[in-house]
Design an enzyme around this catalytic site. Structure first.
Site, short mmCIF file in Angstrom:
data_model
loop_
_atom_site.label_atom_id
_atom_site.label_comp_id
_atom_site.label_asym_id
_atom_site.label_seq_id
_atom_site.Cartn_x
_atom_site.Cartn_y
_atom_site.Cartn_z
N GLY A 118 -10.45 -14.28 37.97
CA GLY A 118 -10.81 -15.69 38.05
C GLY A 118 -10.96 -16.18 39.48
N SER A 119 -10.08 -15.75 40.35
CA SER A 119 -10.14 -16.23 41.74
C SER A 119 -11.45 -15.82 42.41
CB SER A 119 -8.95 -15.70 42.55
OG SER A 119 -7.76 -16.30 42.11
N ASN B 84 -4.25 -25.45 34.66
CA ASN B 84 -3.34 -24.33 34.47
C ASN B 84 -1.87 -24.74 34.41
OD1 ASN B 84 -4.17 -24.86 37.23
ND2 ASN B 84 -2.73 -23.28 37.83
N GLN C 7 -8.20 -20.93 32.10
CA GLN C 7 -7.20 -21.22 31.06
C GLN C 7 -7.84 -21.51 29.71
OE1 GLN C 7 -3.88 -21.04 31.30
NE2 GLN C 7 -3.88 -20.54 33.47
N SER D 31 -11.10 -15.17 33.30
CA SER D 31 -10.23 -14.07 33.67
C SER D 31 -9.63 -13.45 32.41
CB SER D 31 -9.12 -14.61 34.58
OG SER D 31 -8.18 -13.61 34.84
N HIS E 212 -7.03 -11.50 31.68
CA HIS E 212 -5.60 -11.40 31.34
C HIS E 212 -5.00 -12.70 30.81
CE1 HIS E 212 -3.41 -13.21 34.92
NE2 HIS E 212 -4.65 -13.20 35.34
N THR F 42 -18.07 0.07 42.32
CA THR F 42 -18.16 0.68 41.00
C THR F 42 -17.46 -0.19 39.96
OG1 THR F 42 -18.29 2.87 41.95
CG2 THR F 42 -17.58 2.74 39.65
N CYS G 23 10.73 -24.85 45.46
CA CYS G 23 11.50 -23.62 45.62
C CYS G 23 10.88 -22.44 44.89
CB CYS G 23 12.91 -23.82 45.12
SG CYS G 23 13.95 -24.58 46.37
#
Lengths: 395, 143
Positions: A70-71, A151, A179, A199, A201, A237, A324
């Protein structure tokens, strides 16, 4: 007990996808660019997969380019539209404040290269309106990029309507559908989409593979120089096993899309109702216009990373938009974009359920989150001040 | 490799000295909710010795673990020793912290010192203000 509630991060590969991939690792392993019959068998599989993915999106096979994910697809879509715009002297791009960083960081780069970028504000419900887009388009606008579904908070944007506004204005429209693909219906023609990223996955396909749809006539700029693969639009490839796996996963997801959405939305709504009973909590994003599996809450008086660690101890895989957990000083840009103050955004939790989630798991999630939030509040000076009236509850 | 050492996880899962002290002799609070961490330390001091210490923390795993460890390091110690507590000592006692979490140990040191400063103020004990760093060096918050 292990409950995987982070399907927006990645998904388990489906058995169908794994089985589809295996022969392309050790049997039909030829290079699709090779002339001999063995290579051409790989070529046939590549083009077969392209055709099947195209059928799921309502486009032509030749309009699809395979990418590493996706990126890369987002980068390429925006770079390409910018290059096309620059040729006509159009150097303005409209997008939103809560896009994925693959989009935002690419736009930042383009700003450094002389482009002007307008990032639309997002309302508190996490939605952008077609009217906002219409008002932001200028004579020199070359691209509008609005994600299909967010997302983090899962809100589903009015993509078709935004597409219509862009088409009318003669501006290219890109949507980051990472998404959405496999979870929400996509039909690029009627939805007026010129460029779309996906994407594998995120819909039970393999990692490291994605696709970019570019409507015929929208020339792509290649980001990777090299051979003439993908008609010169993406050198290297082809990752054939992954491409075949992506096609199998997308076909399967799209074939069960409606039934999955109905079942998962019902579980989502139960989860939302259960978590909403926790005092001083708030759902992030519109309650109805959201992905079937997305639940995102903020809990006042606690911090997200400690919440995740304690949920992990209870076997729960989840994520948070706290600073964090991101390794930066600021909490999630998405939560800030919908107007959550920093101190509230730090206490966020994203649970993204999927096809395998059960009712029992949802009940366990509600109980576990309730317990952990209550425990963390019991040791939080912020919570003490709120409860004693020294500070005022925001939510 | 896990994000945190076993020691950090132990102090995070089973934090020592959580709570408050009624009529504490010194109370210190540092950090900012905007930055994502606040620590509050309560001290009970008798004859120059830290008889009891409790903490409350809003923050990430390492913030909670750092608070817990810092209280353990000063409990039962003379005030002079508590004053010498460093963030490095806290981090080392936890078998290390990830680089981007070291500020949690800094915060723990500052929280202890803020409570000691409060104790000195209440007792009217003279001290060198330079001994007490404020958290102004943290660019994250506009406190």
């Amino acid at each position: 007990m292990k409950i995987y509630a982070d399907n927006a991060a990645t998904t388990k590969m489906s058995r169908t996808a794994v089985d589809a991939m295996l022969p392309y690792m050790d049997e039909i392993y030829g290079n699709p660019s090779s002339l001999y019959t063995f290579g051409q068998r790989a070529r046939e599989a590549l083009e077969d997969a392209r055709g099947r993915i195209a059928a799921c999106l309502g486009c032509e096979a030749r309009e699809l380019t395979f990418t590493s994910g996706g990126s890369e697809a987002d980068n390429q879509a925006i770079r390409s539209a910018a290059a096309l715009g620059a040729r006509k002297g159009k150097r303005h791009i409209v997008s939103t404040a809560f896009e994925h960083h693959a989009v935002l960081h690419t736009l930042k780069r383009l700003e450094g290269e002389g482009f002007a970028v307008t990032l639309l504000d997002v309302y508190e419900n996490g939605l952008v309106t077609p009217e906002q887009v219409r008002a932001a388009i200028r004579p020199d606008t070359c691209l509008v990029s609005v994600m299909y579904a967010n997302n983090e908070i899962g809100t589903v944007q009015p993509v078709s309507e935004i597409g219509a506004v862009c088409r009318e204005a003669g501006v290219l429209f890109h949507t980051d559908a990472v998404q959405a693909a496999g979870h929400l219906p996509i039909d690029v023609g009627p939805q007026n989409i010129d460029l779309l990223s996906l994407s594998a996955h995120k819909f039970h396909g393999p990692k490291g593979i994605g696709a970019l749809y570019a409507r015929r006539g929208v020339a792509l700029t290649n980001l990777i120089e090299g051979g003439a693969q993908e008609r010169g639009r993406r050198a290297g490839t082809e990752n054939l096993p992954a491409i075949v796996g992506m096609a199998a996963a997308l076909e399967e997801s799209c074939a069960h899309l409606t039934e999955n959405a109905v079942r998962i939305s019902a579980l989502r709504d139960r989860l939302i109702a259960g978590l909403a009973e926790i005092p001083h909590s708030v759902l992030n994003g519109d309650p109805a216009k959201r992905l079937p599996g997305n639940v995102n809450f903020c809990f006042e008086g606690i911090e997200g990373e400690s919440l995740l660690l304690l949920l992990d101890d209870k076997g729960i895989c989840a994520s948070s938009g706290s600073a964090c957990t991101s390794g930066s000083l600021d909490p999630s840009h998405v939560l800030l974009a919908i107007g959550r103050p920093h101190e509230i955004a730090h206490g966020s939790l994203r649970l993204t359920i999927g096809e395998e989630t059960t009712e029992e798991e949802v009940e366990y999630l509600i109980e576990a989150v309730r317990d952990v939030v209550s425990y963390l509040r019991s040791m939080s000076p912020v919570w003490r001040d709120l409860e004693s009236g020294k500070a005022t509850h925001i939510i | 490799m896990a994000l945190y050492s076993e020691k950090v996880m132990d102090h995070f899962r089973n934090p020592r000295n959580v709570g408050t002290i009624e009529n504490a002799d010194g109370v210190g609070e540092v950090g900012n909710a905007k930055c994502g961490d606040i620590m509050k330390i309560y001290l009970k001091i008798r004859d120059g010795v830290i008889e009891d210490v409790k903490f409350e923390t809003f923050g990430c795993g390492s913030a909670i673990a750092s608070s817990s460890m810092a209280t353990e390091l000063i409990k039962g110690k003379p005030v002079s020793e508590a004053m010498a507590l460093t963030n490095k000592a806290v981090a080392e006692a936890l078998d290390g912290l990830p680089a981007h979490k070291l500020h949690c140990s800094v915060l723990a040191e500052e929280a202890i010192k803020a409570a000691l400063k409060d104790y000195y103020d209440r007792q009217g004990v003279a001290y060198d203000p330079a001994q007490f760093p404020d958290c102004a060096h943290c660019e994250g918050c506009g406190r």
